[in-house]
Design an enzyme around this catalytic site. Structure first.
Site, short mmCIF file in Angstrom:
data_model
loop_
_atom_site.label_atom_id
_atom_site.label_comp_id
_atom_site.label_asym_id
_atom_site.label_seq_id
_atom_site.Cartn_x
_atom_site.Cartn_y
_atom_site.Cartn_z
CG ASN A 134 0.14 -11.27 -4.72
OD1 ASN A 134 1.07 -10.53 -4.43
ND2 ASN A 134 -0.64 -11.06 -5.76
CD GLU A 232 4.25 -1.08 -10.27
OE1 GLU A 232 3.23 -1.50 -10.84
OE2 GLU A 232 5.08 -0.34 -10.82
CB CYS A 266 -1.86 -7.38 -9.01
SG CYS A 266 -0.38 -7.91 -9.87
CD GLU A 446 7.78 -3.39 -9.13
OE1 GLU A 446 8.76 -3.16 -8.39
OE2 GLU A 446 6.82 -4.06 -8.77
#
Ligand code: NAD
Length: 485
Positions: A134, A232, A266, A446
């Protein structure tokens, strides 16, 4: 060799590219090649590595239009969002290159005389990256640039739905001066990813994707020994709207947060936790705006919402909406797949608002990963915060209020990795850490200055130039010790 096709999600007959399905032996070969290349790369001074990363950012910026079109073509993101995906990689290159000329550790006064103590970071060797579709350019950049800055080689297994985007990103890195063997791509489905996760030559595994896949990767990554492992994973992100909120802002935020990227971020807003006094007006306005969004070919600049990634995604979303209705929710808009003329076979799902959702409903607890917004009416601020926190995920949340105390109480009480005030649950920026709590992640972040931590090991260094054996915690303090003065 067996191959697979990456297709345009808006028109699955349109093939973007054909790629090999790599097996464990192919993974072995590229890990070995990356390990060889890494031996020279780690000897490069960090600022020299940073210069190559900056150059990669320049290539990506130069090629932004073509890459944007590729992201729209292969991942089905509308053009403005596809452009944002590429821009994120450019920004990441600038940020990480800057880190190459910044502090890497701490210098701490030693408790003994004539002694220095500091920390630095060292590479882990080869890192194994497994990525979703994505953010097909941005997510490889979040991982590859810090991994390279830390002095590692890289093997990446991109999503089977976005191999072309990953190849284009890596080609930009190579054009900028990254040695071709230092960053290698393997393609396919679960097999090469699983082989990478257990490979003894891989010093760190970094996975972004769904919770179920992340759990498998985590279990297998530890089979061949402890190693750095960053996860993640998914989100189930909530927006609290209080009665004193600026409703114009809340409507725009909810529509962009819920239906941007067809709800496939997300961080997408999938729960609207709204005070009953404003719920009616807010829902009416969100429904009206949802109805005005134009679904269609994401490469058409006039389109607001593209397809979901596959037909089976659309079926899964439809199944979750049907289950929500069975549990008592009402479809205020959407709730169906849509046929778009000229996009044969494309899986389009209408932006959907569900009202009457209760905190225990599946639709209020499970990630949909589609354009579905569940509305929960909750009066008290503490109750609203409890609802935000009542699920397994902990990625992102938002609160809309004009009252500073309300906003800050929510910021304090919400247990997610990212909280927004008067902005939707999407929109993270590169210099700040990105990641979630609970089942969304395992503590690494991240981006930001800490993005390098998942790709490097801390090393503590002591240098004693006293010329004698000094014993920490045992020797007397130098001021009390005439010999040391
Ligand atoms: P996914 O979990 O289906 O796939 C992710 C990657 O794992 C792909 O490369 C896939 O080929 C690989 N994979 C599949 N089976 C595997 C196995 N058994 N072992 C090892 N690897 C395997 O996820 P997706 O559909 O590509 O992406 C959507 C998910 O990613 C959503 O849950 C979304 O919330 C999450 N996501 C999280 C973040 C974040 O930073 N937290 C960012 C983007 C997406």
């Amino acid at each position: 060799m067996t191959t697979f096709r990456s297709v345009n999600p808006a028109r699955p007959d349109d093939v973007v590219g054909e790629y090999p399905v790599h097996d464990a032996a192919a993974v072995d070969a590229v890990v070995a090649a990356a390990a060889d290349a890494q031996r020279a790369w780690r000897r490069l001074p960090v600022p020299a590595r940073a210069d190559v990363i900056a150059a990669a950012g320049a290539v990506l910026a130069r090629d932004k239009d073509g890459l944007t079109d590729l992201v729209a073509h292969e991942a089905g993101k509308v053009l403005v969002e596809a452009g944002g995906d590429v821009q994120e990689a450019v920004d990441m290159a600038h940020f990480v290159a800057g880190q190459g000329r910044s502090a890497w550790g701490e210098i701490v006064p030693s408790e003994l005389g004539d002694k220095l103590a500091w920390t630095t970071r060292q590479p882990v060797g080869v890192v194994g990256l497994i990525t979703p579709w994505n953010f097909p350019v941005a997510i490889p950049s979040w991982k590859i640039f810090p991994a390279l800055l830390a002095g590692n080689g890289v093997v990446i297994k991109p999503s089977e739905h976005a191999p072309a985007c990953c190849e284009a990103f890596v080609a930009a890195c190579v054009e900028a001066g990254v040695p071709a063997d230092l960053v290698k791509v393997v393609h396919g489905f679960a097999e090469p990813a699983a082989a990478l996760a257990v490979h003894p030559g891989v010093g760190a595994v970094s996975f972004t994707g769904s919770v179920p896949t992340g759990r498998k990767v985590a279990a297998s990554a530890m089979e061949t020994g402890p190693r750095l492992l960053s996860l993640e994973l998914g989100g189930k992100n909530a927006m609290i709207v209080r009665p004193d909120a600026d409703l114009d802002l809340a409507v725009e935020g909810a529509v962009f947060g819920a239906f941007g990227t067809s709800g496939q971020r997300c961080t997408s807003t999938s729960r609207l936790i709204v005070h009953p006094d404003v719920a009616g007006e807010l829902v009416d306005r969100v429904v009206k705006r949802a109805g005005e969004l134009r679904l269609g070919d994401p490469r058409d600049p006039g389109v607001d919402v593209g397809p979901v990634i596959t037909g089976s995604s659309a079926e899964r979303i439809a199944g979750m909406v049907a289950a929500a209705v069975d549990e008592g929710a009402t479809v205020a808009c959407g709730g169906e797949t849509v046929t778009v003329p000229g996009c044969d076979g494309g899986a389009f799902y209408a932006p959907t608002v569900l009202t009457g959702v209760r905190p225990g409903h599946r639709i209020a607890r499970e990630e949909v990963f589609g354009p579905v917004l569940a509305v929960l009416e909750v009066a008290g601020l503490d109750d609203a915060i409890d609802v935000v926190n009542s699920i397994e995920y902990g990625l992102s949340a938002a609160v809309y209020s004009r009252d500073i105390a309300t906003a800050l109480r929510a910021v304090d009480g919400i247990d997610t990795g990212i909280v927004y005030v008067n902005a939707p649950t999407i929109g993270a920026e590169i210099p700040l850490p990105f990641g979630g709590t609970k089942h969304t992640g395992n503590g690494f972040r991240e981006a930001g200055t800490r993005g390098i931590e998942q790709f490097s090991q801390l090393k503590t260094v002591y240098v004693d130039y006293s010329g004698r054996l000094q014993k920490a915690q045992i020797d007397t303090h130098p001021l009390d010790d005439p010999e040391a003065q």
